[in-house]
Write an enzyme that holds these catalytic residues in place. Structure first.
Site, mmCIF file in Angstrom:
data_model
loop_
_atom_site.group_PDB
_atom_site.id
_atom_site.type_symbol
_atom_site.label_atom_id
_atom_site.label_comp_id
_atom_site.label_asym_id
_atom_site.label_seq_id
_atom_site.Cartn_x
_atom_site.Cartn_y
_atom_site.Cartn_z
ATOM 1 N N HIS A 121 24.621 15.254 8.533
ATOM 2 C CA HIS A 121 23.760 14.177 9.033
ATOM 3 C C HIS A 121 23.236 14.499 10.426
ATOM 4 C CE1 HIS A 121 26.678 12.484 11.927
ATOM 5 N NE2 HIS A 121 27.607 12.745 11.004
ATOM 6 N N CYS A 180 32.412 15.656 10.053
ATOM 7 C CA CYS A 180 31.069 15.816 9.489
ATOM 8 C C CYS A 180 30.374 17.032 10.065
ATOM 9 C CB CYS A 180 30.238 14.563 9.775
ATOM 10 S SG CYS A 180 30.758 13.109 8.843
#
Length: 423
Positions: A352, A370
């Protein structure tokens, strides 16, 4: 007077001499007539002796046969049928306990009848057939009870993102097929009812996580353009003690282009390939590493190494650390809205955008796990990928990616095959 040779007058008839002088000729004539009459009579008698017509068989009645054979519980999958030999069917009726007639049709020659739907669960049918043969009309009847299950179980055919497959959907080359049963079943019985056909042909295998969930994949990534058809033929099949399948299902999906992203923690770069061609390189910042016990729960901040696949995409998505055990109000906790987020694990790992970490992308790992990339790269990646595309994470620390996290492709093929109920 000259003498004639003996027997010359009648040699061609009887082969005897004529009578001497004093013996009357009429005697010879009478004997010749008697002999000729005897020969003629013999011919007539011989002809009469061959005239013996064969005896005709008596007419046989028509024979009616029911299928399945009467006398036991009929399978709910069975299709009722009637055949007749030595005649033709006049009428056929299969009536259930409510008075409903099972639909069916006669063959053009009226020697057979077949139902157009299976017998089904929990019925008692009365079958009656009338046929006409050489001896006239005959009638045959029988009864058919069918299995009445204690429970019915259904299966959901999904991709790894847990969404149901839809006909003609397109997935990436890392597509994993998931069969999720809504209650515990006999794995071997269930696997015998699951069939996967690929075009072109590919060898694959099921891997059971437990007695409700089975995953299927081949040894290597699917070839682009592969057509995958999965059938779950459960109806009428016993899948446990008194548990039967609720219905049959069949669905086909297609594999799209080969999108493979390789995230290497040694270089802090993500290389994205389209059908083997490098199309983009994106600097990234992955998990900072280490573990912590928070609220009695061990949390890992590594981006686990292994082969992930794209599960879904959201723009935006609310990311809340409390969902995996890290309180929002703690020092490392967070709750924030993130744009262009591509989820790759069931425990919350995303590729992301994060503008605040651009300074670290390509050189330092600072995330909770992440893969942070720039807003421009995130928007491009979000538009590029589909569910089932591959993200390989290499050279990071921590435990290898587990199957429950979306690590199907991280399991060696030999171990995967041993996860089949048939192994």
């Amino acid at each position: 007077m000259p003498t004639r040779p003996v027997g010359s007058a009648v040699a061609g008839v009887v082969g005897q001499a004529e009578p001497r002088s004093g013996e009357g000729r009429p005697t010879v004539g009478v004997r010749r007539r008697e002999l000729l009459l005897g020969i003629a009579g013999g011919v007539v008698l011989a002809g009469c002796g061959r005239d013996h017509p064969q005896a005709r068989k008596p007419p046989a009645p028509a024979v009616i046969r029911f299928d399945p054979a009467p006398g036991a519980l009929a399978s709910p999958r069975a299709t009722g049928a009637v055949t007749v030999t030595g005649g033709t069917l006049t009428t056929v009726e299969w009536i259930d306990e409510t008075g409903r007639a099972l639909p069916g049709s006669l063959t053009p020659d009226r020697r057979g009848w077949t139902a157009t739907e299976p017998l089904g669960y929990g019925h008692t049918y009365t079958a009656k057939a009338v046929a006409h043969g050489e001896t006239g009309e005959i009638i045959a009847t029988t009864t058919y009870p069918t299995v009445a299950p204690d429970q019915l179980v259904d299966v959901s055919l999904r991709s790894a993102n847990q969404n149901e497959l839809a006909e003609n959907d397109t997935y990436g080359v890392g597509f994993v097929l998931v069969a999720h049963f809504d209650q515990a079943i006999d794995k071997a019985a269930a696997e015998n009812c699951l069939r996967v056909v690929t075009e072109p042909a590919t060898t694959g295998s099921w891997f059971w996580l437990d007695d409700r969930n089975a995953h299927w994949r081949p040894e290597h990534y699917h070839a682009p353009g592969t057509r995958i058809t999965v059938s779950a033929n459960l109806f009428g099949i016993e899948l446990g003690d008194g548990v039967y399948g609720a219905r049959d299902q069949r669905v086909s999906v297609t594999i799209g282009a080969a999108h493979v992203a390789i995230a290497d923690d040694d270089t802090k770069q993500i290389q994205v390939f389209d059908n083997g061609n490098l199309v983009r390189t994106m600097p990234t910042s992955m998990g900072r590493g280490g573990t912590a016990v928070i609220g009695g729960r061990l949390l890992s901040f590594w981006t686990r190494p292994g082969v992930y696949t794209v599960l879904d995409r959201k723009d935006p998505v609310i990311m809340d650390s409390a969902t995996y055990g890290l309180p929002t109000n703690s020092r490392m906790g967070y709750r924030t809205s993130i744009n262009h987020a591509v989820r790759i694990s069931h425990d919350g790992i995303y590729v992301h955008e994060l503008a605040e970490s651009v300074w670290a992308q390509g050189n330092t790992d600072i995330s909770h796990g992440c893969l942070n990339i720039s807003p421009a790269d995130a928007a491009w990646f979000y538009d590029f990928v589909v569910s089932g595309d591959v993200v390989e994470v290499r050279n990071t620390g921590g435990d290898p990616l587990d199957i429950w996290q979306n690590g199907d492709w991280s399991i060696p093929w030999a171990d995967w095959r041993h996860g089949s109920a048939r192994s």
